[in-house]
Design an enzyme around this catalytic site. Structure first.
Site, PDB file in Angstrom:
ATOM      1  N   GLU A 167      37.859  45.483  50.931  1.00 32.03           N
ATOM      2  CA  GLU A 167      39.261  44.683  50.929  1.00 32.03           C
ATOM      3  C   GLU A 167      40.115  45.504  49.889  1.00 32.03           C
ATOM      4  O   GLU A 167      39.879  46.659  49.617  1.00 32.03           O
ATOM      5  CB  GLU A 167      38.714  43.146  50.225  1.00 32.03           C
ATOM      6  N   ARG A 212      36.740  26.629  45.428  1.00 32.49           N
ATOM      7  CA  ARG A 212      36.129  27.833  45.254  1.00 32.49           C
ATOM      8  C   ARG A 212      36.231  28.359  43.622  1.00 32.49           C
ATOM      9  O   ARG A 212      35.381  28.992  43.437  1.00 32.49           O
ATOM     10  CB  ARG A 212      37.232  29.131  45.997  1.00 32.49           C
ATOM     11  N   LYS A 225      35.531  34.906  41.557  1.00 29.12           N
ATOM     12  CA  LYS A 225      36.717  35.202  41.432  1.00 29.12           C
ATOM     13  C   LYS A 225      36.818  35.412  39.966  1.00 29.12           C
ATOM     14  O   LYS A 225      37.200  34.713  39.174  1.00 29.12           O
ATOM     15  CB  LYS A 225      37.787  34.277  41.868  1.00 29.12           C
ATOM     16  N   LEU A 229      36.006  39.157  48.415  1.00 35.76           N
ATOM     17  CA  LEU A 229      36.519  37.615  47.782  1.00 35.76           C
ATOM     18  C   LEU A 229      36.753  36.905  49.550  1.00 35.76           C
ATOM     19  O   LEU A 229      37.578  37.649  50.002  1.00 35.76           O
ATOM     20  CB  LEU A 229      37.500  37.692  46.979  1.00 35.76           C
ATOM     21  N   HIS A 248      26.062  38.770  23.601  1.00 29.55           N
ATOM     22  CA  HIS A 248      26.255  39.061  25.108  1.00 29.55           C
ATOM     23  C   HIS A 248      25.699  37.725  25.732  1.00 29.55           C
ATOM     24  O   HIS A 248      26.265  37.145  26.814  1.00 29.55           O
ATOM     25  CB  HIS A 248      25.576  40.407  25.530  1.00 29.55           C
ATOM     26  N   TYR A 290      38.920  32.586  37.659  1.00 32.71           N
ATOM     27  CA  TYR A 290      40.226  32.235  37.853  1.00 32.71           C
ATOM     28  C   TYR A 290      40.754  31.938  39.416  1.00 32.71           C
ATOM     29  O   TYR A 290      39.845  32.142  40.277  1.00 32.71           O
ATOM     30  CB  TYR A 290      41.290  33.345  37.286  1.00 32.71           C
ATOM     31  N   ARG A 321      30.752  36.706  18.715  1.00 30.12           N
ATOM     32  CA  ARG A 321      30.308  37.544  19.920  1.00 30.12           C
ATOM     33  C   ARG A 321      28.991  38.128  20.021  1.00 30.12           C
ATOM     34  O   ARG A 321      28.153  38.544  19.157  1.00 30.12           O
ATOM     35  CB  ARG A 321      31.129  38.760  19.849  1.00 30.12           C
TER      36      ARG A 321
HETATM   37  N1  PDD Z   1      44.292  37.738  44.738  1.00 33.00           N
HETATM   38  N2  PDD Z   1      40.410  39.838  47.630  1.00 33.00           N
HETATM   39  C1  PDD Z   1      40.806  40.176  46.201  1.00 33.00           C
HETATM   40  C2  PDD Z   1      40.083  41.130  45.524  1.00 33.00           C
HETATM   41  C3  PDD Z   1      41.916  39.284  45.648  1.00 33.00           C
HETATM   42  O1  PDD Z   1      42.094  39.368  44.206  1.00 33.00           O
HETATM   43  C4  PDD Z   1      42.571  38.314  46.426  1.00 33.00           C
HETATM   44  C5  PDD Z   1      43.851  37.449  45.884  1.00 33.00           C
HETATM   45  C6  PDD Z   1      42.208  38.057  47.753  1.00 33.00           C
HETATM   46  C7  PDD Z   1      42.971  36.914  48.743  1.00 33.00           C
HETATM   47  O2  PDD Z   1      42.467  35.751  48.389  1.00 33.00           O
HETATM   48  P1  PDD Z   1      43.640  34.452  48.670  1.00 33.00           P
HETATM   49  O3  PDD Z   1      43.906  34.657  50.067  1.00 33.00           O
HETATM   50  O4  PDD Z   1      42.530  33.265  48.134  1.00 33.00           O
HETATM   51  O5  PDD Z   1      44.499  34.649  47.436  1.00 33.00           O
HETATM   52  C8  PDD Z   1      41.228  39.028  48.182  1.00 33.00           C
HETATM   53  C9  PDD Z   1      44.803  36.825  43.763  1.00 33.00           C
HETATM   54  C10 PDD Z   1      46.137  36.329  44.584  1.00 33.00           C
HETATM   55  C11 PDD Z   1      45.207  37.327  42.703  1.00 33.00           C
HETATM   56  O6  PDD Z   1      44.344  37.777  41.900  1.00 33.00           O
HETATM   57  O7  PDD Z   1      46.723  37.401  42.128  1.00 33.00           O
END
Ligand code: PDD
Length: 279
Positions: free
Chosen positions: A175, A49, A143, A199, A99, A30, A97
């Site tokens: 993070e 990305r 992501k 990320l 895997h 996403y 379903r």
């Molecule tokens: N989240 N690290 C993680 C684990 C994140 O979920 C996010 C962003 C970031 C920052 O990434 P960016 O600057 O590209 O938004 C870092 C989004 C906004 C969310 O899950 O809603």
């Protein structure tokens, strides 16, 4: 509200099959893109990305970065979005379903908009955070829809009366549950390197560009919990939180417990970027 689902603009009561691999396995990826005054912010970076995340798990989407931008623009217009976000989700598709990756499956592509204002008050005052063990998987650079570790730690923060969980893996600050984490020490900005443990945030990249332009040293090196707690300033970044100061961690003040000068400078330069960096 109008959403985009698999090639059509439809009403938001449209449904997805119970066989969707996103529902069954979290088998998808996403993005969240910010909209300021009806315009997308850093959209190309987000969709590049998205395509990379998809490729890492062998999902091929039929849409290019430009196609995604065009769909977002249509949704922003149809839903009359001024300030908000577009959420984009791509799953492997529908299959009984099992895997292993199914053969000949078509991805399910969903986009929808949200209305949300900038978190001005928190950006001025700063937020409270807690530390939490980073027990997520080892491909945090993707992501992925699989966010259990992130949401469990976010809930821990909320239960403790804080807004973010700063995650720590083997003593190293990685993070936030939904953000990147930065410390400022003796005028230097320090953040975890962009590898499989975090990320590579798009906001993080904007901050790096600002730091370079302002000649603020920006070091992508690991740091530990002690460095976090001894920092002069701490801030987090994300698409929705922008440059968000952290003034308290685990009940202790960061520095003087006030938003620091480097964080304030980055915030004001980020404001300028919002005006110039739109698609
Ligand atoms: N989240 N690290 C993680 C684990 C994140 O979920 C996010 C962003 C970031 C920052 O990434 P960016 O600057 O590209 O938004 C870092 C989004 C906004 C969310 O899950 O809603």
């Amino acid at each position: 509200m109008v959403i985009f689902l698999n090639g059509s603009y439809v009403s938001n009561d449209a449904t997805i099959s119970y066989n969707d691999r996103g529902i069954q396995f979290g088998d998808g990826i996403y993005e969240v893109v910010r909209v300021y005054h009806g315009e997308l912010f850093t959209a190309t970076e987000h969709f590049e990305r998205l395509v990379r995340s998809a490729a890492e798990i062998a999902i091929e989407t039929e849409y290019t970065t430009q196609d995604y931008i065009d769909i977002c623009k249509q949704l922003i217009a149809k839903n009359n979005i001024d300030n908000g976000t577009v959420y984009i989700q791509v799953t492997r598709g529908d299959a009984p379903r099992n895997h292993a990756y199914p053969i000949d499956v078509k991805p399910n592509v969903l986009l929808y908009t949200n209305t949300s204002e900038r978190p001005m008050q928190d950006m001025q005052q700063g937020i409270k955070a807690i530390t939490a063990e980073d027990f997520r998987w080892l491909r945090c650079d993707i992501k992925s829809l699989n966010l259990l570790g992130n949401i469990m730690n976010k809930q821990k923060a909320v239960t403790a009366g804080a807004k973010e969980a700063i995650q720590i893996r083997n003593g190293i600050v990685t993070e936030g549950a939904s953000s990147n984490v930065f410390i400022v020490k003796e005028g230097k900005i320090i953040t975890h390197p962009a590898n499989n443990f975090i990320l590579n945030g798009i906001t993080r990249r904007v901050i790096k560009e600002i730091a370079d332009a302002e000649s603020i040293p920006f070091e992508e090196v690991t740091f530990d919990e002690k460095a976090l707690k001894d920092a002069d300033e701490v801030f987090i970044s994300s698409t929705s939180l922008e440059v968000m100061p952290v003034v308290e961690i685990d009940g202790e003040n960061v520095g003087q417990g006030q938003v620091g000068p480097v964080t304030k400078l980055l915030q004001s330069k980020f404001d300028e970027q919002i005006i110039t960096n739109q698609a």
